[in-house]
Write a protein that holds these residues in place. Sequence first.
Motif, PDB file in Angstrom:
ATOM      1  N   ARG A 183       2.678   1.715  -3.390  1.00 46.27           N
ATOM      2  CA  ARG A 183       1.751   2.178  -4.426  1.00 46.27           C
ATOM      3  C   ARG A 183       1.443   3.663  -4.261  1.00 46.27           C
ATOM      4  N   THR A 184       1.352   4.109  -3.016  1.00 48.60           N
ATOM      5  CA  THR A 184       1.129   5.530  -2.769  1.00 48.60           C
ATOM      6  C   THR A 184       2.306   6.352  -3.299  1.00 48.60           C
ATOM      7  N   GLU A 205       0.831  -1.205   0.000  1.00 53.54           N
ATOM      8  CA  GLU A 205       0.000   0.000   0.000  1.00 53.54           C
ATOM      9  C   GLU A 205       0.867   1.256   0.000  1.00 53.54           C
ATOM     10  N   THR A 211       2.211   6.593  -7.125  1.00 53.88           N
ATOM     11  CA  THR A 211       1.081   7.213  -7.821  1.00 53.88           C
ATOM     12  C   THR A 211       0.770   8.648  -7.381  1.00 53.88           C
ATOM     13  N   ASP A 212       0.953   8.972  -6.123  1.00 55.04           N
ATOM     14  CA  ASP A 212       0.521  10.271  -5.620  1.00 55.04           C
ATOM     15  C   ASP A 212       1.609  11.332  -5.771  1.00 55.04           C
ATOM     16  N   ALA A 242       2.802  11.966  -1.538  1.00 57.59           N
ATOM     17  CA  ALA A 242       2.453  10.673  -0.958  1.00 57.59           C
ATOM     18  C   ALA A 242       2.586  10.697   0.556  1.00 57.59           C
ATOM     19  N   TYR A 255       1.527   7.954   4.174  1.00 62.24           N
ATOM     20  CA  TYR A 255       0.970   6.671   4.611  1.00 62.24           C
ATOM     21  C   TYR A 255       1.134   6.561   6.118  1.00 62.24           C
TER      22      TYR A 255
END
Length: 280
Positions: free
Chosen positions: A147-148, A144, A151-152, A155, A157
């Motif tokens: 992937r953040t 997770e 893509t972001d 980012a 988390y």
Amino acid sequence: MRHGIVLFTSDRGIAPAAAAKAAEEAGFDSFSVPEHTHIPVKREAAHPRTGDATLPDDRYLRTLDPWVALGTAASVTSRIRLCTAVALPVEHDPITLAKTIASLDHLSGGRVTLGVGFGWNVDELTDHGVPRGRRRTMLREYLEAMRTLWTDEEACYEGEFVKFGPSWAWPKPIGTVPVVVGAAGTEKNFTWIACSADGWLTTPMEDDVSAKIALLREKWQEAGREGEPDVVALAGRPEPETLSRWADAGVTEVLFGLPDRGTEEVEAYIGKLGGKLGLG
């Protein structure tokens, strides 16, 4: 159905770059390598194939770093996908690993597939600070978080094992990095895959693959996932009947292992195998 090659890398025999180049020239679709950072001499964990502390292959002690190996393969190929079968993300810092994978994907033109495992060798995981009984949660959080970062634009988390505030991280992968999980074909594992991954990589001991794919698809639908999961099957010999049955059942790719031999012998083996499969 696609066809791939797995090289159990070591500090002897054919180099990853030579094997990947030969596989691409023979018409294969993917090239995969495994990961073990080290093997503790004294272990409680039983190898899933032998059932005890015995290792089925001494290359477990000698594996190359997968990302360095795939980087060399990327430099001499242009089409073949670059994969791990399997990597162990929880043995790394997730922010650094996300950078490594994104960099390889960027430099290779978007050719990376991330095959991951929970890790059968819990003694190895313990040396990396992975708490017993928490490897599944850690892997979910690592995926997770990565992937953040992939893509972001900003980012962030926050989980039990991974935490970071708003951050910039480039390069981004070209498109999506597919994630397949190498694990036994059980309901528990398929439920995990349906929630956190893009597909299943079979184990060498798997039987009744067709029935297990049906169960995976059931869990996939229950999780509200669209489309179909990827199914990557480890194959032995290229038996036409088996490959045809797997294709009908929903296997999307088959992987063939290479012998632990020198460059010329392995290159010849790859060419002969590609011919038997009608590739090229």
